[in-house]
Scaffold this active site. Sequence first.
Site, PDB file in Angstrom:
ATOM      1  N   ARG B  52     -13.007   0.884   0.713  1.00  0.00           N
ATOM      2  CA  ARG B  52     -11.548   0.980   0.976  1.00  0.00           C
ATOM      3  C   ARG B  52     -11.217   2.527   0.996  1.00  0.00           C
ATOM      4  O   ARG B  52     -12.213   3.220   1.019  1.00  0.00           O
ATOM      5  CB  ARG B  52     -10.641   0.106   0.675  1.00  0.00           C
ATOM      6  CG  ARG B  52     -10.390   0.262  -1.035  1.00  0.00           C
ATOM      7  CD  ARG B  52      -9.795   1.244  -1.143  1.00  0.00           C
ATOM      8  NE  ARG B  52      -9.423   2.136  -1.052  1.00  0.00           N
ATOM      9  CZ  ARG B  52      -7.754   3.016  -0.864  1.00  0.00           C
ATOM     10  NH1 ARG B  52      -9.156   3.669  -1.168  1.00  0.00           N
ATOM     11  NH2 ARG B  52      -7.247   3.110   0.034  1.00  0.00           N
ATOM     12  N   ASP B 253      -0.983   6.044   8.566  1.00  0.00           N
ATOM     13  CA  ASP B 253      -2.352   5.152   9.847  1.00  0.00           C
ATOM     14  C   ASP B 253      -1.817   4.608  11.252  1.00  0.00           C
ATOM     15  O   ASP B 253      -3.152   4.620  11.753  1.00  0.00           O
ATOM     16  CB  ASP B 253      -1.684   3.304   9.450  1.00  0.00           C
ATOM     17  CG  ASP B 253      -2.274   3.268   7.803  1.00  0.00           C
ATOM     18  OD1 ASP B 253      -1.121   3.392   7.231  1.00  0.00           O
ATOM     19  OD2 ASP B 253      -2.614   2.715   7.253  1.00  0.00           O
TER      20      ASP B 253
END
Lengths: 352, 352
Positions: B52, B253
Site C-alpha cells: 500500500r 495527499d
Amino acid sequence: MRAPLPFATVRPTEDGRALVILDQTRLPEEEVERTLTDREGMAEAIRLLRVRGAPLLGVFAAHALAALATNRVATGETDPTRLRAALDEDVEVLGATRPTAVNLGWALERMRGALDEWSAANPGAAADAVAAALRTVASEIHDQDRRMCEAIGAHALQLLPATDGPVTVLTHCNAGALATGGIGTALSPLYLARAEGRRLRVFADETRPLLQGARLTAWELARAGIDVTVLTDGMAGALLSSIRVDAILVGADRIAANGDVANKIGTYGLAVLARRHGVPFYVLAPTSTLDPDCPTGADIPIEQRREDEVRSGMGRTTVPADAEVWNPAFDVTPAELVTAWVTDEGVRRSWS
Amino acid sequence: MRAPLPFATVRPTEDGRALVILDQTRLPEEEVERTLTDREGMAEAIRLLRVRGAPLLGVFAAHALAALATNRVATGETDPTRLRAALDEDVEVLGATRPTAVNLGWALERMRGALDEWSAANPGAAADAVAAALRTVASEIHDQDRRMCEAIGAHALQLLPATDGPVTVLTHCNAGALATGGIGTALSPLYLARAEGRRLRVFADETRPLLQGARLTAWELARAGIDVTVLTDGMAGALLSSIRVDAILVGADRIAANGDVANKIGTYGLAVLARRHGVPFYVLAPTSTLDPDCPTGADIPIEQRREDEVRSGMGRTTVPADAEVWNPAFDVTPAELVTAWVTDEGVRRSWS
C-alpha cells in the site's frame, strides 16, 4: 425538573438485600444487568470496572454497605455490635478495590460516620433498625449525587443557544449518566434539553485509548434517544471546519485554583481548536472537583497509565514491541481557553 | 547520499521471474516476506493491502509487469506479439484492483508506453529482449521513486536544527519507506539524519482509525534503529505542552494551488497545535502531489470511508449500533499554518 433515564447505573433490589448494576464492561455490545448479593461480587464489580466513574463509585459503595447489612439482618443477625463489626470489614474490603478513588473512600467513611451518629442518637436500637438507617443514608448520598447532576445541567442549559434547528454539541470521554448516580456532569444539560423537547445533535470523540466516548457516551445518549455521532479524536478539527458546532462540553478531573482544568487526555487539543473556530468551550463538573490547594494546572500530577492500553487496547497488538509508548491519562487546559466553568453552584466566567 | 534500509518493501527475485514483498498486513506483529509468482497473487497483494502507499503501488505494478513477462519467457513463450497481448491483460487485471490509485494506473501505462516505444525502436526483437526491456523500465521507475524520496529528505534535512541533543520530531500517519520504493517522504529526512549519525527522538501519532502511525511508522523507524514513541492522536497537545518538539513532519495527499494541504485526518489539528506552541510545521511530498487545477483546499474532495473502520476497526465493536459514525479520510490544513512545503524540487516557504 427531573430527566428520566431509560437505564439505572446502580439500584438496590426491592427488599434492599442486593444491588442491581448495569455491567459497563459489556457496553456497547450488550446491556447486561447483574445482581450483586455478596461482598466479593461487589468488590469484583469495582475492580473489573463493571461500575466506574468517580461519582458513581461513591453511590455504589454506599448502597453496597446498606445491602450487605440488610442481608445479614435478613439471614438472622440480631446483634447490632456484630453488625457494626461486619460493616468495618465491608469498608476495608470495598475501600481496598481502588485505593485512589477519592469518592469511594469518601462515601464509605460517610456511611460509617453517619451510622455512628445515628447509633449514638438511638442507643439500644435493634439490628434491623441499624440496617434501615444505613439504607436511608445510602439513599441520601444517591439523591445528593442526582441533585448535583441536575444542578450542573440546569446551569449549563442556559448556555446552549435557543435555536430552532438542532443544538450541535461536541463532547469528549464520558462524563455522563454512566459515571454518576444521576444524569451525568458534562452530559447533564443534554438530558435536560431532551426532556424539554429540544432537538440535539451530539458528536462524541471516541477517546483513545480506552474509548469511553465511543463505548459509553454514544451508548447512553443513543439509549436515551439523543442523536449521537462518533468520530475519532483526530477528526475534531475537520468537524469544526465542516459544520457549526454550538458548544464543546467536557468534564473535569481536577480544577486548579486559577481555573486550569485537568481532564481526559485530548481535552486540551479540543480547547485549542475551539478557540480557533470561535466555539464556546465549557467545563462542567461538581464543586468537589475544585482544588484550592493546587495553584495552577502545572501543579496537578498527571497519571501515566499502562502501555498496553495503547499497544493492544482492543485485543490486537497495534504497536511494535521495540517502539515505546507514551500514555498520560490527562492533559491540562489553561484557564484562558475555557469560556465558562459550570458547577452545581452556578456558572463562572473568569477565575481572577 | 544513500540511506540503506534494513528491509525492502518490494524487490524482484534474482531471476526476475517473481516479486518479493514485505506483507504489510502482518505488521507490526510479524515481518513476513511473500514471493509472488503469478498475476492473481500480485493482484491479491494490492487488494488485501499487503502492499500500500501511492508511490509504492506504482513501483510494485511496474515490477509486477516485468516479472510476469519474464516468467512467460522462462516458461517457453517465444512470440513477442503474444507477450504484448498478455501484458495488456496484466495491465487490465492489476489496474482494476484499486481503481482510484493514481500512481498504480500511471505506472502501468508508463510500462506499456515504454514498451511500445522500445518495440518501435527495436523491430523484430526476441521475446526475451522484450522482457529485459520491461525489467529495465521497472528499475527506472523504482530508481526515480528512490531519488524523489532522497531529494525530499535532503531538502528537509536542512530544516532540522543542528543540535547536540536529539532532534525531536512528531509525525502523523505513515508517509515513510513502507509507502514508497525508497526512504519515504515525510520520514525521509529522518533516515538521512540517522545515516549521518545524528540522534533522533520521534513521536508517532497512532492515527486512528487505521493506525498507520502505530502499525507502520513505528515499525519502520524502530526497525531502522530510530528511537520512536507511539502516542494516541489526542495526546499531541499534551506532548507539545510537555517537551520541546523541534518540528512536525507530515506528508500530503494533495496540495492545492494556494498551498492548502489535504492529508490524513488529524493533520489539521496538529497544525493548529503547532502554531500555538511555535513549532515548525513541515509538509513533505513529491512534486506530483501539487494540483494546480485545485484552487484551494475547499475544492479538494474529501473521501468518506466505511463506518466499520471506526465501529470495529480492531476486531471488537466499540460503537453502539444505534450511534452514527463520521469517518472522513482526510482533512485540509490551510496554507497559513504551514511553515514550509518540501518537495523533491526544494523548500518553499510561501505560496503567493
